[in-house]
Design a protein around this motif. Sequence first.
Motif, PDB file in Angstrom:
ATOM      1  N   ALA A  89       0.832  -1.208   0.000  1.00  0.00           N
ATOM      2  CA  ALA A  89       0.000   0.000   0.000  1.00  0.00           C
ATOM      3  C   ALA A  89       0.865   1.255   0.000  1.00  0.00           C
ATOM      4  O   ALA A  89       0.544   2.230  -0.693  1.00  0.00           O
ATOM      5  CB  ALA A  89      -0.935  -0.009   1.206  1.00  0.00           C
ATOM      6  N   ALA A  90       1.949   1.252   0.764  1.00  0.00           N
ATOM      7  CA  ALA A  90       2.847   2.409   0.772  1.00  0.00           C
ATOM      8  C   ALA A  90       3.499   2.587  -0.592  1.00  0.00           C
ATOM      9  O   ALA A  90       3.692   3.729  -1.050  1.00  0.00           O
ATOM     10  CB  ALA A  90       3.908   2.248   1.865  1.00  0.00           C
ATOM     11  N   LEU A  91       3.825   1.482  -1.252  1.00  0.00           N
ATOM     12  CA  LEU A  91       4.379   1.567  -2.599  1.00  0.00           C
ATOM     13  C   LEU A  91       3.347   2.182  -3.548  1.00  0.00           C
ATOM     14  O   LEU A  91       3.688   3.047  -4.365  1.00  0.00           O
ATOM     15  CB  LEU A  91       4.808   0.179  -3.078  1.00  0.00           C
ATOM     16  N   GLU A 111       1.962   1.725 -11.686  1.00  0.00           N
ATOM     17  CA  GLU A 111       2.422   1.042 -10.466  1.00  0.00           C
ATOM     18  C   GLU A 111       1.392   1.186  -9.358  1.00  0.00           C
ATOM     19  O   GLU A 111       1.129   0.242  -8.620  1.00  0.00           O
ATOM     20  CB  GLU A 111       3.774   1.616 -10.029  1.00  0.00           C
ATOM     21  N   TYR A 112       0.819   2.381  -9.233  1.00  0.00           N
ATOM     22  CA  TYR A 112      -0.236   2.577  -8.234  1.00  0.00           C
ATOM     23  C   TYR A 112      -1.371   1.576  -8.477  1.00  0.00           C
ATOM     24  O   TYR A 112      -1.800   0.884  -7.558  1.00  0.00           O
ATOM     25  CB  TYR A 112      -0.791   4.009  -8.258  1.00  0.00           C
ATOM     26  N   ASP A 113      -1.852   1.519  -9.708  1.00  0.00           N
ATOM     27  CA  ASP A 113      -2.979   0.638 -10.032  1.00  0.00           C
ATOM     28  C   ASP A 113      -2.646  -0.829  -9.765  1.00  0.00           C
ATOM     29  O   ASP A 113      -3.464  -1.569  -9.215  1.00  0.00           O
ATOM     30  CB  ASP A 113      -3.387   0.809 -11.499  1.00  0.00           C
ATOM     31  N   ARG A 114      -1.451  -1.258 -10.142  1.00  0.00           N
ATOM     32  CA  ARG A 114      -1.043  -2.650  -9.946  1.00  0.00           C
ATOM     33  C   ARG A 114      -0.999  -3.004  -8.460  1.00  0.00           C
ATOM     34  O   ARG A 114      -1.514  -4.041  -8.035  1.00  0.00           O
ATOM     35  CB  ARG A 114       0.317  -2.892 -10.595  1.00  0.00           C
ATOM     36  N   CYS A 115      -0.388  -2.130  -7.666  1.00  0.00           N
ATOM     37  CA  CYS A 115      -0.284  -2.386  -6.223  1.00  0.00           C
ATOM     38  C   CYS A 115      -1.647  -2.330  -5.537  1.00  0.00           C
ATOM     39  O   CYS A 115      -1.943  -3.154  -4.662  1.00  0.00           O
ATOM     40  CB  CYS A 115       0.669  -1.393  -5.574  1.00  0.00           C
ATOM     41  N   ALA A 116      -2.475  -1.365  -5.939  1.00  0.00           N
ATOM     42  CA  ALA A 116      -3.816  -1.263  -5.354  1.00  0.00           C
ATOM     43  C   ALA A 116      -4.624  -2.522  -5.666  1.00  0.00           C
ATOM     44  O   ALA A 116      -5.331  -3.044  -4.791  1.00  0.00           O
ATOM     45  CB  ALA A 116      -4.520  -0.010  -5.866  1.00  0.00           C
ATOM     46  N   GLN A 117      -4.503  -3.024  -6.882  1.00  0.00           N
ATOM     47  CA  GLN A 117      -5.229  -4.247  -7.244  1.00  0.00           C
ATOM     48  C   GLN A 117      -4.707  -5.443  -6.459  1.00  0.00           C
ATOM     49  O   GLN A 117      -5.485  -6.308  -6.037  1.00  0.00           O
ATOM     50  CB  GLN A 117      -5.123  -4.515  -8.750  1.00  0.00           C
ATOM     51  N   LEU A 118      -3.401  -5.503  -6.224  1.00  0.00           N
ATOM     52  CA  LEU A 118      -2.827  -6.593  -5.436  1.00  0.00           C
ATOM     53  C   LEU A 118      -3.376  -6.571  -4.010  1.00  0.00           C
ATOM     54  O   LEU A 118      -3.685  -7.631  -3.441  1.00  0.00           O
ATOM     55  CB  LEU A 118      -1.297  -6.516  -5.428  1.00  0.00           C
ATOM     56  N   ILE A 119      -3.521  -5.391  -3.434  1.00  0.00           N
ATOM     57  CA  ILE A 119      -4.105  -5.280  -2.086  1.00  0.00           C
ATOM     58  C   ILE A 119      -5.523  -5.853  -2.085  1.00  0.00           C
ATOM     59  O   ILE A 119      -5.875  -6.678  -1.246  1.00  0.00           O
ATOM     60  CB  ILE A 119      -4.136  -3.807  -1.623  1.00  0.00           C
ATOM     61  N   VAL A 120      -6.342  -5.417  -3.027  1.00  0.00           N
ATOM     62  CA  VAL A 120      -7.732  -5.879  -3.108  1.00  0.00           C
ATOM     63  C   VAL A 120      -7.790  -7.386  -3.345  1.00  0.00           C
ATOM     64  O   VAL A 120      -8.588  -8.085  -2.721  1.00  0.00           O
ATOM     65  CB  VAL A 120      -8.489  -5.116  -4.218  1.00  0.00           C
ATOM     66  N   ALA A 162       3.176   5.958  -2.697  1.00  0.00           N
ATOM     67  CA  ALA A 162       4.377   6.668  -3.162  1.00  0.00           C
ATOM     68  C   ALA A 162       4.384   6.757  -4.682  1.00  0.00           C
ATOM     69  O   ALA A 162       4.715   7.804  -5.253  1.00  0.00           O
ATOM     70  CB  ALA A 162       5.636   5.976  -2.647  1.00  0.00           C
ATOM     71  N   ALA A 163       4.009   5.670  -5.349  1.00  0.00           N
ATOM     72  CA  ALA A 163       3.952   5.678  -6.811  1.00  0.00           C
ATOM     73  C   ALA A 163       2.957   6.726  -7.288  1.00  0.00           C
ATOM     74  O   ALA A 163       3.235   7.476  -8.234  1.00  0.00           O
ATOM     75  CB  ALA A 163       3.570   4.292  -7.334  1.00  0.00           C
ATOM     76  N   GLY A 164       1.816   6.793  -6.635  1.00  0.00           N
ATOM     77  CA  GLY A 164       0.824   7.792  -7.002  1.00  0.00           C
ATOM     78  C   GLY A 164       1.345   9.209  -6.844  1.00  0.00           C
ATOM     79  O   GLY A 164       1.075  10.085  -7.672  1.00  0.00           O
ATOM     80  N   ARG A 165       2.119   9.432  -5.801  1.00  0.00           N
ATOM     81  CA  ARG A 165       2.637  10.781  -5.537  1.00  0.00           C
ATOM     82  C   ARG A 165       3.744  11.199  -6.493  1.00  0.00           C
ATOM     83  O   ARG A 165       3.995  12.386  -6.645  1.00  0.00           O
ATOM     84  CB  ARG A 165       3.086  10.887  -4.092  1.00  0.00           C
ATOM     85  N   ILE A 166       4.403  10.220  -7.126  1.00  0.00           N
ATOM     86  CA  ILE A 166       5.435  10.599  -8.106  1.00  0.00           C
ATOM     87  C   ILE A 166       4.937  10.409  -9.536  1.00  0.00           C
ATOM     88  O   ILE A 166       5.713  10.470 -10.484  1.00  0.00           O
ATOM     89  CB  ILE A 166       6.772   9.849  -7.875  1.00  0.00           C
ATOM     90  N   GLY A 167       3.631  10.168  -9.679  1.00  0.00           N
ATOM     91  CA  GLY A 167       3.040  10.096 -11.003  1.00  0.00           C
ATOM     92  C   GLY A 167       3.175   8.768 -11.721  1.00  0.00           C
ATOM     93  O   GLY A 167       2.965   8.691 -12.924  1.00  0.00           O
ATOM     94  N   GLU A 168       3.489   7.722 -10.988  1.00  0.00           N
ATOM     95  CA  GLU A 168       3.633   6.399 -11.604  1.00  0.00           C
ATOM     96  C   GLU A 168       2.296   5.653 -11.478  1.00  0.00           C
ATOM     97  O   GLU A 168       2.122   4.754 -10.661  1.00  0.00           O
ATOM     98  CB  GLU A 168       4.776   5.644 -10.923  1.00  0.00           C
ATOM     99  N   THR A 169       1.366   6.051 -12.321  1.00  0.00           N
ATOM    100  CA  THR A 169      -0.017   5.584 -12.247  1.00  0.00           C
ATOM    101  C   THR A 169      -0.147   4.079 -12.415  1.00  0.00           C
ATOM    102  O   THR A 169      -0.914   3.434 -11.691  1.00  0.00           O
ATOM    103  CB  THR A 169      -0.877   6.302 -13.303  1.00  0.00           C
TER     104      THR A 169
END
Length: 137
Positions: free
Chosen positions: A101-103, A115-124, A106-113
């Motif tokens: 979730a922190a990844l 990576e954000y989506d992939r990690c968020a989906q892994l959490i779910v 952090a990815a979202g905050r540096i514009g790495e959309t």
Amino acid sequence: MTHGNLLEPDATRLPERPDAEAAMDAGTDPAEVAAEHPDFSEAWAALAERALDGDEHVAAYAYARTGYHRGLDQLRRSGWKGFGPVPWAHRPNQGFLRATAALARAAGRIGETDEYDRCAQLIVDSDPAAQHLLPTE
């Protein structure tokens, strides 16, 4: 318990880490815990969360990625095949899920959309009960 799919693999539960968990519970600086137990994702997650709170997004990304990869290694050693439940209720899994979730954050905050989506989906996919770790914005 599965998430309702009889074909889904059994939940993966990482091994207990009593010494590292006790150090975190005692308030030991997560940097000290990570140095003593470099494969303990909970310490890396705490470092990433602290960096995010301090608007140190690149440092948070690095800490979170370390905890995430250390957690993936342990999950695989525990029989995880890249999918299936990783229950939030099991404390040893929480470090991996928090680092993931922190990844994402952090990815979202540096514009790495992506990576954000992939990690968020892994959490779910791992455990919907861990969704509270993701930002709601």
